[in-house]
Design a protein around this motif. Sequence first.
Motif, PDB file in Angstrom:
ATOM      1  N   LEU A 168       0.824  -1.207   0.000  1.00 55.74           N
ATOM      2  CA  LEU A 168       0.000   0.000   0.000  1.00 55.74           C
ATOM      3  C   LEU A 168       0.857   1.256   0.000  1.00 55.74           C
ATOM      4  N   ARG A 169       0.237   2.360  -0.412  1.00 56.08           N
ATOM      5  CA  ARG A 169       0.892   3.664  -0.376  1.00 56.08           C
ATOM      6  C   ARG A 169      -0.063   4.664   0.272  1.00 56.08           C
ATOM      7  N   ARG A 170       0.429   5.363   1.275  1.00 54.34           N
ATOM      8  CA  ARG A 170      -0.412   6.386   1.903  1.00 54.34           C
ATOM      9  C   ARG A 170      -0.521   7.604   1.010  1.00 54.34           C
ATOM     10  N   GLN A 171      -1.747   8.094   0.857  1.00 55.07           N
ATOM     11  CA  GLN A 171      -2.019   9.355   0.195  1.00 55.07           C
ATOM     12  C   GLN A 171      -2.948  10.143   1.118  1.00 55.07           C
ATOM     13  N   GLY A 172      -2.418  11.155   1.755  1.00 52.67           N
ATOM     14  CA  GLY A 172      -3.218  11.920   2.702  1.00 52.67           C
ATOM     15  C   GLY A 172      -3.636  11.060   3.873  1.00 52.67           C
ATOM     16  N   GLN A 173      -4.955  10.917   4.049  1.00 53.34           N
ATOM     17  CA  GLN A 173      -5.502  10.151   5.155  1.00 53.34           C
ATOM     18  C   GLN A 173      -5.925   8.739   4.743  1.00 53.34           C
ATOM     19  N   SER A 174      -5.516   8.300   3.547  1.00 50.78           N
ATOM     20  CA  SER A 174      -5.957   6.997   3.042  1.00 50.78           C
ATOM     21  C   SER A 174      -4.773   6.133   2.625  1.00 50.78           C
ATOM     22  N   LEU A 175      -5.007   4.810   2.630  1.00 44.65           N
ATOM     23  CA  LEU A 175      -4.034   3.847   2.135  1.00 44.65           C
ATOM     24  C   LEU A 175      -4.532   3.302   0.804  1.00 44.65           C
TER      25      LEU A 175
END
Length: 216
Positions: A168-175
């Motif tokens: 996974l990659r975090r983008q802001g508040q989401s994975l």
Amino acid sequence: MRDHPIPPVTEPLQYRAIGVVRGVYKSKEDDQPTRGMLIDANGNELETVVLGRVLTLMKRHLAMDEAHLWVVYPRCRESEHLHLQIAGIWEPSTLSPDQDGAEDRLAEGDDFFSVRGELIYTKPETGELVVKIRQQPRADGSRPLPFKIQVKGDIPLEHLRHFVSLALRRQGQSLHLEGFDVIAPMPTRGGKSKGGRGRQATGRGPSIQRSGRAGV
């Protein structure tokens, strides 16, 4: 000292949720240093707690007004709201300056997460999925409750109730899902597997396991 903050997988059905986030940690109150926010380069504020064993290291060795690469455990208590538990720091140049072969930056990049668990919800048409993680028993023999990780991404419905390994990659508040492997169908109480035999390695995208360093 290992050459990677995410340890290798030792069992095929090994649960976990771990990742790395680069940012500046700010405590909410001076008298509560273990509760605060991790602020990334884009200004996103991630609700964060510091596990006790890390606090001494932070006070003795780190410049807390600078960004560091933190080793974290993710939690998703609310949709679009990521909660992090700081379990360590990956900064060999500061903590182990005499250690050869370890670098402060990782091949997988910042904001990489490895999540392994049971796929209990997937909705490909909206790009939503949920993985359930079971934790190891505590030292006193008690068993912590399982928790769920919400992910943005597409995994076919046929893999529901299978054990999966996600990159996974975090983008802001989401994975967000970058790659996945289907490990095996989950066993039922009677010992039979759900959903028949699992399909192997159907995902696409980078994976620590494929790089030969540590399993996703």
